[in-house]
Design a protein around this motif. Structure first.
Motif, PDB file in Angstrom:
ATOM      1  N   UNK A 362     -16.324  25.182  38.880  1.00 18.13           N
ATOM      2  CA  UNK A 362     -16.574  24.146  39.899  1.00 18.13           C
ATOM      3  C   UNK A 362     -17.132  22.882  39.237  1.00 18.13           C
ATOM      4  N   UNK A 363     -18.096  23.077  38.340  1.00 22.79           N
ATOM      5  CA  UNK A 363     -18.739  21.921  37.699  1.00 22.79           C
ATOM      6  C   UNK A 363     -17.712  21.153  36.863  1.00 22.79           C
ATOM      7  N   UNK A 364     -16.867  21.884  36.159  1.00 27.57           N
ATOM      8  CA  UNK A 364     -15.847  21.216  35.329  1.00 27.57           C
ATOM      9  C   UNK A 364     -14.868  20.456  36.218  1.00 27.57           C
ATOM     10  N   UNK A 365     -14.479  21.077  37.331  1.00 27.88           N
ATOM     11  CA  UNK A 365     -13.568  20.384  38.270  1.00 27.88           C
ATOM     12  C   UNK A 365     -14.155  19.053  38.735  1.00 27.88           C
ATOM     13  N   UNK A 366     -15.479  19.020  38.863  1.00 30.13           N
ATOM     14  CA  UNK A 366     -16.148  17.789  39.322  1.00 30.13           C
ATOM     15  C   UNK A 366     -16.408  16.821  38.165  1.00 30.13           C
ATOM     16  N   UNK A 367     -15.974  17.179  36.988  1.00 30.41           N
ATOM     17  CA  UNK A 367     -16.138  16.288  35.834  1.00 30.41           C
ATOM     18  C   UNK A 367     -17.536  16.287  35.253  1.00 30.41           C
ATOM     19  N   UNK A 368     -18.342  17.309  35.589  1.00 28.95           N
ATOM     20  CA  UNK A 368     -19.707  17.365  35.055  1.00 28.95           C
ATOM     21  C   UNK A 368     -19.674  17.931  33.628  1.00 28.95           C
ATOM     22  N   UNK A 369     -20.578  17.434  32.803  1.00 26.43           N
ATOM     23  CA  UNK A 369     -20.616  17.863  31.402  1.00 26.43           C
ATOM     24  C   UNK A 369     -21.475  19.122  31.264  1.00 26.43           C
ATOM     25  N   UNK A 370     -20.818  20.247  31.046  1.00 27.47           N
ATOM     26  CA  UNK A 370     -21.535  21.525  30.945  1.00 27.47           C
ATOM     27  C   UNK A 370     -21.708  21.975  29.499  1.00 27.47           C
ATOM     28  N   UNK A 371     -21.448  21.091  28.558  1.00 30.13           N
ATOM     29  CA  UNK A 371     -21.643  21.420  27.143  1.00 30.13           C
ATOM     30  C   UNK A 371     -20.793  22.611  26.732  1.00 30.13           C
ATOM     31  N   UNK A 372     -21.285  23.399  25.767  1.00 32.38           N
ATOM     32  CA  UNK A 372     -20.471  24.521  25.268  1.00 32.38           C
ATOM     33  C   UNK A 372     -20.690  25.835  26.031  1.00 32.38           C
ATOM     34  N   UNK A 373     -21.379  25.797  27.175  1.00 29.69           N
ATOM     35  CA  UNK A 373     -21.680  27.048  27.892  1.00 29.69           C
ATOM     36  C   UNK A 373     -20.403  27.834  28.190  1.00 29.69           C
ATOM     37  N   UNK A 374     -20.457  29.142  27.891  1.00 30.19           N
ATOM     38  CA  UNK A 374     -19.288  29.996  28.145  1.00 30.19           C
ATOM     39  C   UNK A 374     -19.752  31.448  28.228  1.00 30.19           C
TER      40      UNK A 374
END
Ligand SMILES: Cc1ncc(COP(=O)(O)O)c(C=O)c1O
Length: 461
Positions: A362-374
């Motif tokens: 969801x965060x990626x879809x919104x263009x938010x920078x989530x760093x390398x979290x996986x």
């Protein structure tokens, strides 16, 4: 404008600029007067007054910045009950992303009951170091359970996760003979342990095992013991260490490998049993497994697990164990119950993992920078500016979402972030609402406050 209330954006910017100027002027003045004073007429009383300590002044300037930005203090907020996906602060219910209750076991009736039974049986304290009269059956049961979770011979449990790293690294490694190579993003407790040991210490670039290999190729021969320390999941970025590579390197260079599983044990892997489970490696490939009980184990304390020879040695010698009280019955009871549930109910970790994947997508879809979290339960949203992180956390708090900002100096200013801890109890609706609000507020903050930042003098710029 002087009382700092109800300021327009322009006025806030002006105030921040003024604050910055005043602080630099004060610092310059202080340096000049110290330089001109001779030892004979120096005023030593400033060293007895905490308000003159530069560190205390830095803290005061940080509070001043909070006031200028008109945000409430995000630290030491009082949570009025059990914190899982929700919390209660100042009588208000909020969605919470601020606690490490990753698999929801703090507040689980079975864990609470086990803690109560341990208190009834053994009292509220074991009232001595375990090596003296502090030993209780529950300590040994807990250590056996931990060793079993990792597939190693034995374990030792201590009263604090932080203290476990400090005292064990500090004690095992020696000045003048040994070398510690630690990941540049290591937790404070690892670094404190390295410093305490007096051994030579080198930080290798984050997760860069190629560089680690190069360093070892160059300097291995100069030392006796070499310790490599990594973390299962890194607590600021939520990325997972490339454990198999580090095992390869430690074998190649005859080094010891220590893995801090504070944020990975109980959370990652197909059975939720940490980084060993995630990669399917044999637990005996790592020399020192470490984790804290304050996260998935719903308690307080820490452990080291590994070979029996190591554990026996630590039990008779580690200062933070020998000269400290044994872990309390309530904490041992809770951690033991949590360890058993962790093993028998992998669905809890799997739900945490699914929630984290959902949040990340969801965060990626919104263009938010989530760093390398996986694949972990730690997800940052990087604002790249401490003031923006602070303002964003405040806006979310007002909207009923509690999430901690991570600001300079905990991270470089351009990596300031909000850090979300995902738990098994979060719902998709809570995640949707949070990500949506985060995106909307951040866009507004970046648009309206593009040049609002912490005073440069404060962030070392
Ligand atoms: C990686 C890591 N190691 C050790 C600790 C210390 O654990 P505790 O807070 O239980 O003392 C923490 C705490 O957050 C941590 O993140």
């Amino acid at each position: 404008m002087s009382d700092g209330k109800n300021l327009s954006v322009e006025e806030k910017k002006e105030l921040l600029k003024r604050l910055m100027k005043e602080k630099s002027a004060k610092q310059a003045q202080g340096a000049a007067s110290a330089a001109t004073q001779s030892a004979a007429n120096r005023d030593f009383s400033v060293y007895t007054q905490f308000e003159h300590f530069p560190e205390v002044q830095t803290l005061a300037a940080q509070f001043e910045t909070l006031r200028m930005l008109q945000v409430s203090n995000p630290y030491f907020r009082v949570n009025e009950g059990i914190v899982n996906d929700k919390t209660r602060i100042e009588g208000r219910e909020l969605i919470s992303f601020s606690s490490y209750n990753y698999i929801g076991l703090s507040g689980d009736p079975r864990v609470s009951q086990a803690a109560k039974e341990a208190v009834d049986k053994y009292g509220t304290s074991v009232s001595a170091s375990r090596i003296a009269t502090g030993e209780r059956p529950i300590h040994q049961e807990l250590e056996k359970e931990i060793a079993g979770l990792l597939g190693v011979e034995d374990a030792i449990v201590m009263v604090s996760g932080h203290a476990t790293n400090v005292t064990v690294i500090g004690h095992l490694m020696r000045p003048g003979k040994d070398l510690i190579l630690y990941d540049a993003l290591s937790h404070n407790s690892i670094i404190e342990g390295c410093v305490l040991s007096g051994a030579r210490r080198i930080a290798f670039p984050h997760e860069n095992w190629e560089e680690l290999d190069k360093i070892l190729t160059e300097v291995r021969g100069d030392y006796e013991r070499v310790l490599i320390t990594i973390e299962g999941v890194y607590s600021m970025d939520g990325d997972i260490a490339a454990l198999p590579k580090f095992i390869e390197i430690k074998k190649k260079h005859h080094a010891l490998l220590m893995v801090d599983e504070a944020h990975s044990m109980g959370v990652i892997g197909p059975h939720g049993l940490g980084i060993r489970d995630y990669y399917g490696v044999d637990g005996r490939e790592v020399d020192l497994w470490m984790a804290t009980f304050s996260k998935s184990f719903a308690s307080c304390g820490g452990y080291i697990a590994g070979k029996k020879t190591l554990i026996d040695y630590l039990k008779y010698n580690t200062p933070g164990f020998v000269y400290s009280v044994g872990i309390s019955p309530a904490n041992a009871g809770a951690a033991l119950a949590a360890a058993k549930i962790m093993k028998s109910e992998p669905k809890r970790a799997l739900k945490t993992q699914a929630n984290a994947r959902y949040f990340l997508d969801k965060a990626k879809q919104k263009g938010l920078n989530t760093g390398p979290s996986k694949d972990s339960a730690v997800i940052p949203i990087i604002t790249g500016n401490s003031a923006h992180a602070l303002i964003l956390a405040d806006a979310l708090f007002k909207d009923g979402i509690n999430v901690q900002p991570i600001l300079y100096p905990a991270v470089p200013d351009n990596e300031a972030r909000l850090r979300f801890f995902i738990t098994t109890d979060h719902t998709e609706a809570e995640i949707n609402e949070t990500v949506e609000k985060c995106a909307v507020h951040l866009e507004r903050i970046r648009r309206d406050m593009a040049d609002v930042s912490f005073p440069k003098s404060m962030i070392g710029g």
